[in-house]
Design a protein around this motif. Structure first.
Motif, PDB file in Angstrom:
ATOM      1  N   ASP A   2      -6.619   5.491   3.247  1.00  0.00           N
ATOM      2  CA  ASP A   2      -5.499   5.569   4.175  1.00  0.00           C
ATOM      3  C   ASP A   2      -5.322   6.977   4.741  1.00  0.00           C
ATOM      4  O   ASP A   2      -5.144   7.151   5.941  1.00  0.00           O
ATOM      5  N   HIS A  47      -0.412   3.859  -1.503  1.00  0.00           N
ATOM      6  CA  HIS A  47      -1.454   4.089  -0.514  1.00  0.00           C
ATOM      7  C   HIS A  47      -2.654   4.791  -1.156  1.00  0.00           C
ATOM      8  O   HIS A  47      -2.561   5.353  -2.245  1.00  0.00           O
ATOM      9  N   SER A 265       3.694   7.229   4.985  1.00  0.00           N
ATOM     10  CA  SER A 265       3.794   5.908   4.367  1.00  0.00           C
ATOM     11  C   SER A 265       4.439   4.907   5.318  1.00  0.00           C
ATOM     12  O   SER A 265       3.961   3.772   5.482  1.00  0.00           O
ATOM     13  N   LEU A 268       2.007   4.018   8.021  1.00  0.00           N
ATOM     14  CA  LEU A 268       0.977   3.109   7.508  1.00  0.00           C
ATOM     15  C   LEU A 268       1.512   1.681   7.390  1.00  0.00           C
ATOM     16  O   LEU A 268       0.784   0.715   7.639  1.00  0.00           O
ATOM     17  N   ASP A 269       2.775   1.557   7.021  1.00  0.00           N
ATOM     18  CA  ASP A 269       3.376   0.237   6.855  1.00  0.00           C
ATOM     19  C   ASP A 269       3.826  -0.370   8.180  1.00  0.00           C
ATOM     20  O   ASP A 269       4.219  -1.541   8.229  1.00  0.00           O
TER      21      ASP A 269
END
Length: 317
Positions: A2, A47, A265, A268-269
């Motif tokens: 990631d 992650h 984060s 990424l989500d």
């Protein structure tokens, strides 16, 4: 992968018998580095993160890489330097708002990082490349390494996240200003504090700073404004996401790294931008509640519990 991050992590000594170095006879040994702090925050949130660096072929280096690996971070791109030592630093926490740091990192293994240490294929596997303004301050070869890493990222569609993380002790103000502005212009996502924006542009107003940063080229700028929270800026507009109120701050070091981990984060989500910034605010706030650079970085359950509890308390008031 990631996120891939690149930079120096050092051995951290903190006085135990007295908060002041001159009076302390015993020290706790931990580890600290902005880039691995972010990576630790990300792995705790579920992650996958990798770290690029160099460490010394010494006992401190062996302990350091074992620790980072133990936090679930990929260390396959960490080189062992047989001639230069692992860097050290000492931290005095006299109070929550008075922290002093003394570095012993000149000539460290990480300062010997060079573009030849980078593998484009490794960076290409990531969704985000996280860099800070600390690494280019360590040496010319470190500066060139950051530029090469950014080039690799852009060649492969990897988004660059840049936290200026200004450290005036490491270089001249003129050189710092020049490089931080340069790297801000190469970033896709920029995470400055309002103080860093003031240093770079001589402007304290976060709205005006957001406009100036966007003009450099990033698609998303998030400016930290301390306890008030953080502003986000895109070409579509801007907004303030309030921070979480805290009764006390135990150790502020690492809060910005927690913030960065929360932001990445959220990205990424794929959550809405307000929730992205809220997650950053939450991670940053929790990082201040525990002594140490990374110890207060929360896992997903702890973070969600803290944010839900804080939101309910605000509603009750």
């Amino acid at each position: 992968m990631d996120v891939v991050t690149i930079g120096e992590t050092m051995v951290l000594f903190t006085p135990e018998s007295s908060p002041m170095l001159r009076y302390s006879h015993s020290f706790s040994r931990k580890f600290g580095g902005a880039e691995t702090n972010v990576a630790i925050g990300l792995t705790r949130l579920g992650h996958r993160a990798g770290w690029i660096s160099r460490i010394g072929n010494d006992e401190f280096g062996k302990a350091l890489i074992s620790f980072v690996r133990g936090e679930g971070i990929d260390v396959s791109q960490v080189k062992i330097d047989k001639t230069a030592p692992t860097g050290l630093y000492f931290k005095e926490v006299r109070s929550g708002d008075q922290v002093k740091v003394q570095y012993y990192r000149k000539g460290s293994a990480a300062s010997m990082l060079s573009p030849e240490d980078l593998d484009e294929r490794y960076i290409a596997k990531a969704k985000y490349l996280h860099i800070t303004g600390i690494t280019p301050a360590l040496s010319e070869s470190c500066y060139q390494s950051i530029l090469k890493a950014v080039s690799f990222a852009k060649n492969n569609g990897v988004q660059v996240v840049f936290d200026p993380n200004l450290r005036k002790k490491l270089w001249s103000e003129e050189e710092a200003r020049k490089v931080l502005i340069e790297l801000s212009g190469l970033a896709d996502i920029l995470l400055p504090g309002v103080d860093e924006g003031s240093f770079m542009f001589g402007e304290n107003n976060p709205i005006k700073l957001g406009e100036k940063f966007l003009q450099l080229g990033p698609e998303l700028v998030i400016i930290k404004v301390g306890a008030k929270g953080a502003y986000y800026f895109t070409d579509e507009g801007y907004g303030l996401v309030p921070g979480f109120p805290l009764k006390t701050v135990i150790d502020p070091v690492g809060a910005g790294d927690g913030f960065a981990a929360g932001i990445i984060s959220g990205l990424l989500d794929g959550v809405p931008i307000e929730k992205v910034v809220e997650r950053g605010n939450g991670m940053g706030a929790l990082a201040t509640q525990v002594p140490g650079d990374f110890e207060g970085l929360a896992d997903r359950n702890e973070l969600e519990s803290f944010m839900n509890r804080s939101t309910r308390e605000d509603i009750d008031r």
